[in-house]
Design a protein around this motif. Structure first.
Motif, mmCIF file in Angstrom:
data_model
loop_
_atom_site.group_PDB
_atom_site.id
_atom_site.type_symbol
_atom_site.label_atom_id
_atom_site.label_comp_id
_atom_site.label_asym_id
_atom_site.label_seq_id
_atom_site.Cartn_x
_atom_site.Cartn_y
_atom_site.Cartn_z
ATOM 1 N N THR A 106 0.833 -1.205 0.000
ATOM 2 C CA THR A 106 0.000 0.000 0.000
ATOM 3 C C THR A 106 0.866 1.252 0.000
ATOM 4 O O THR A 106 0.583 2.219 -0.724
ATOM 5 C CB THR A 106 -0.937 -0.008 1.215
ATOM 6 O OG1 THR A 106 -1.727 -1.198 1.203
ATOM 7 C CG2 THR A 106 -1.849 1.204 1.206
ATOM 8 N N ARG B 212 3.830 1.537 -1.193
ATOM 9 C CA ARG B 212 4.453 1.620 -2.527
ATOM 10 C C ARG B 212 3.544 2.337 -3.510
ATOM 11 O O ARG B 212 3.982 3.240 -4.248
ATOM 12 C CB ARG B 212 4.772 0.215 -2.998
ATOM 13 C CG ARG B 212 5.232 0.061 -4.433
ATOM 14 C CD ARG B 212 5.638 -1.387 -4.644
ATOM 15 N NE ARG B 212 5.888 -1.725 -6.030
ATOM 16 C CZ ARG B 212 5.047 -2.391 -6.811
ATOM 17 N NH1 ARG B 212 3.875 -2.787 -6.342
ATOM 18 N NH2 ARG B 212 5.367 -2.680 -8.057
ATOM 19 N N LYS B 213 2.280 1.980 -3.550
ATOM 20 C CA LYS B 213 1.348 2.612 -4.483
ATOM 21 C C LYS B 213 1.133 4.077 -4.145
ATOM 22 O O LYS B 213 1.039 4.926 -5.050
ATOM 23 C CB LYS B 213 0.015 1.866 -4.446
ATOM 24 C CG LYS B 213 0.092 0.442 -4.983
ATOM 25 C CD LYS B 213 -1.259 -0.255 -4.878
ATOM 26 C CE LYS B 213 -1.172 -1.688 -5.392
ATOM 27 N NZ LYS B 213 -2.473 -2.405 -5.250
ATOM 28 N N ARG B 214 1.054 4.397 -2.869
ATOM 29 C CA ARG B 214 0.795 5.790 -2.486
ATOM 30 C C ARG B 214 2.016 6.671 -2.695
ATOM 31 O O ARG B 214 1.867 7.877 -2.938
ATOM 32 C CB ARG B 214 0.323 5.833 -1.036
ATOM 33 C CG ARG B 214 -1.098 5.297 -0.883
ATOM 34 C CD ARG B 214 -1.516 5.171 0.555
ATOM 35 N NE ARG B 214 -2.912 4.727 0.650
ATOM 36 C CZ ARG B 214 -3.495 4.310 1.761
ATOM 37 N NH1 ARG B 214 -2.803 4.270 2.898
ATOM 38 N NH2 ARG B 214 -4.762 3.926 1.760
ATOM 39 N N TRP C 55 3.807 6.518 -5.243
ATOM 40 C CA TRP C 55 3.727 6.893 -6.656
ATOM 41 C C TRP C 55 2.765 8.062 -6.870
ATOM 42 O O TRP C 55 2.960 8.864 -7.779
ATOM 43 C CB TRP C 55 3.265 5.702 -7.499
ATOM 44 C CG TRP C 55 4.226 4.558 -7.518
ATOM 45 C CD1 TRP C 55 5.552 4.597 -7.195
ATOM 46 C CD2 TRP C 55 3.942 3.211 -7.876
ATOM 47 N NE1 TRP C 55 6.107 3.358 -7.334
ATOM 48 C CE2 TRP C 55 5.152 2.476 -7.755
ATOM 49 C CE3 TRP C 55 2.799 2.534 -8.290
ATOM 50 C CZ2 TRP C 55 5.233 1.113 -8.030
ATOM 51 C CZ3 TRP C 55 2.884 1.177 -8.562
ATOM 52 C CH2 TRP C 55 4.083 0.470 -8.431
ATOM 53 N N ARG C 56 1.730 8.144 -6.041
ATOM 54 C CA ARG C 56 0.708 9.174 -6.225
ATOM 55 C C ARG C 56 0.993 10.454 -5.439
ATOM 56 O O ARG C 56 0.511 11.531 -5.819
ATOM 57 C CB ARG C 56 -0.655 8.628 -5.814
ATOM 58 C CG ARG C 56 -1.144 7.471 -6.659
ATOM 59 C CD ARG C 56 -2.630 7.265 -6.508
ATOM 60 N NE ARG C 56 -3.009 6.935 -5.154
ATOM 61 C CZ ARG C 56 -3.163 5.696 -4.695
ATOM 62 N NH1 ARG C 56 -2.945 4.664 -5.498
ATOM 63 N NH2 ARG C 56 -3.531 5.478 -3.455
ATOM 64 N N SER D 169 10.554 2.988 -5.404
ATOM 65 C CA SER D 169 9.993 1.689 -5.044
ATOM 66 C C SER D 169 10.781 1.055 -3.902
ATOM 67 O O SER D 169 11.925 1.433 -3.633
ATOM 68 C CB SER D 169 9.975 0.759 -6.258
ATOM 69 O OG SER D 169 11.285 0.562 -6.746
#
Length: 460
Positions: A167, A169-171, A173-174, A349
């Motif tokens: 989770t 990791r995805k955030r 990116w944003r 990452s």
């Protein structure tokens, strides 16, 4: 009192002689939901007790503690020693907890070396006390679990650390900015009165509150035998300690963040917290606000370990002092990656941290594989396969190529083992490595890193 015999299945008798049906914490009649008051239909021994505690839960708590194992407490009694008089030992726990006369013994304190050179205290309760704490946890956890935040991952059923890393990791990116929060000595600084207030928000069961308060106040015994009273904190290593920590931080942080900063997503694993912001100014404001909130809860952010991190990648090319952070054994930083079309780019990452990689190599050296000339290669694989697969399944979930240096070290160790075991390979490094490589090509599933990482020695 009767103790279930091994292999009798789920309908085995529970601790005690009552023929009444045992009620677990997930049953329709939750014993703790009635404030611990006796109910009809119980045996005379149970009716005489002020608190209703299921004997089946006592047995199941013992099985849980036995499965996890662990070191002995201040009484130096291991799980095997506890089982020598299992029936009476379990009866004492049930009898004393049901009557309100159970008092936890001191917690044995040991010290563990930290990565910064310091030491971290670890509390080890006795086997009987771990069983008692497991009983309370099995009753309390179903009450509090439905209220916990979806982004709280630590020590919860159905949640895991790797899910928190994914989770985050995805955030990253944003969101351009991340706040890496470190609560200074959380488990040693937890205020007892505030912790009890937090637990009372979820239950009014008198015996649960009674024993949690006693565990919070239980003294600690140092390695030299000195007994010290504890006025703050909860021992790391206790069974119920993570649940108390989650209850406290749910109210002190999770719920407060949803109310005061609903636009700031976060991931929390116990006291390890990551929050995400869109600008540096916003991150600074949120960090000040969190610091004030934790001060109200008698906690403190570590001034050196807490920092604001810039999530640098191909689209975010600024330069700032902090461009990486560690979270749950992973290091988040800019890394060279390949997209679906085969083009390389810089991506922010996670990959296994240097500290975790060092720990794995240190553990491999402790195995002394090179000195096990009495073992075959298959023996070595069976001995260490579970540990190797556990490392790969966790640290290899994201950016697995970062593990290659760790497991190349293992391949070299296997080559050293072959040189010591077989005379024809002695003093022939390359020949020994090629011999291991031919076995790896013939049987790639023998070692976990040959199978899961495809990291096999060259066969020559």
């Amino acid at each position: 009192m009767r103790v279930p015999k091994r292999g009798q299945g789920t309908e085995r008798p529970v601790v005690g002689t009552s023929s009444a049906k045992a009620e677990g914490p997930k049953g329709s009649r939750h014993p703790a939901s009635s404030g611990g008051q006796p109910k009809s239909g119980r045996s005379r021994a149970q009716e005489a007790k002020p608190f209703e505690i299921s004997k089946r839960i006592v047995w199941e708590a013992y099985e849980t503690v036995k499965k996890k194992g662990g070191a002995a407490g201040v009484d130096l009694q291991s799980v095997e020693d506890f089982e020598k008089d299992l029936k009476n030992n379990l009866y004492k726990i049930w009898n004393r907890m049901s009557s309100g006369t159970y008092f936890p013994p001191p917690v044995r304190r040991v010290w563990i070396e930290k990565r910064d050179g310091g030491r971290r205290p670890l509390g080890i309760p006795t086997v009987a006390d771990r069983i008692a704490q497991t009983i309370v946890k099995r009753y309390l956890e179903p009450m509090v679990e439905p209220h916990f935040d979806a982004d709280s991952y630590g020590y919860r059923p159905g949640k895991s650390a790797i899910e928190a890393v994914g989770t985050a990791r995805k955030r990253c990116w944003r969101y351009d900015w991340t706040i890496d929060l470190d609560v200074r000595a959380f488990f040693d600084s937890l205020d007892h009165s505030l912790a009890m207030r937090a637990v009372k928000r979820f239950t009014s069961c008198p015996w649960i509150l009674l024993y949690i308060e006693r565990w919070l106040k239980a003294p600690v015994q140092e390695e030299d035998g000195t007994v010290i009273a504890r006025e703050r904190g909860v021992p790391q290593g206790g069974v119920v300690s993570p649940l108390i920590a989650n209850v406290f931080l749910h109210l002190a942080f999770d719920s407060w963040m949803r109310k005061e900063h609903p636009d700031v997503p976060f991931e929390r694993y116990a006291d390890d917290i990551i929050a995400h912001c869109r600008s540096e100014a916003h991150a600074q404001d949120v960090l000040r606000s969190i610091g004030n909130r934790l001060a109200q809860c008698k906690l403190e952010l570590h001034p050196e370990k807490t920092r604001i991190v810039y999530c640098k990648d191909d689209d975010r090319r600024g330069s700032y002092p902090n461009e990486k952070f560690d979270f749950l054994g992973y290091t988040f930083r800019p890394r060279r990656s390949k997209n679906r079309w085969g083009k390389f780019f810089i991506n922010f990452s996670p990959a296994v941290s240097n500290e975790a990689a060092t720990r794995m190599r240190r553990e491999m050296r402790r195995w002394r594989i090179h000195a096990r000339s009495d073992k075959t290669l298959s023996d070595l694989a069976r001995m260490f396969d579970r540990t190797l697969r556990g490392w790969i399944n966790y640290y290899g979930r994201f950016y697995p190529s970062a593990l290659h240096s760790v497991f190349r070290h293992l391949n070299r160790t296997l080559g050293r083992w072959a040189r010591r075991k077989y005379k024809r390979l002695r003093r022939h490094h390359r020949r020994a490595d090629h011999w291991i490589g031919r076995i790896a090509r013939r049987d790639p599933k023998l070692f976990a890193h040959w199978d899961l990482l495809g990291l096999r020695p060259a066969a020559g």
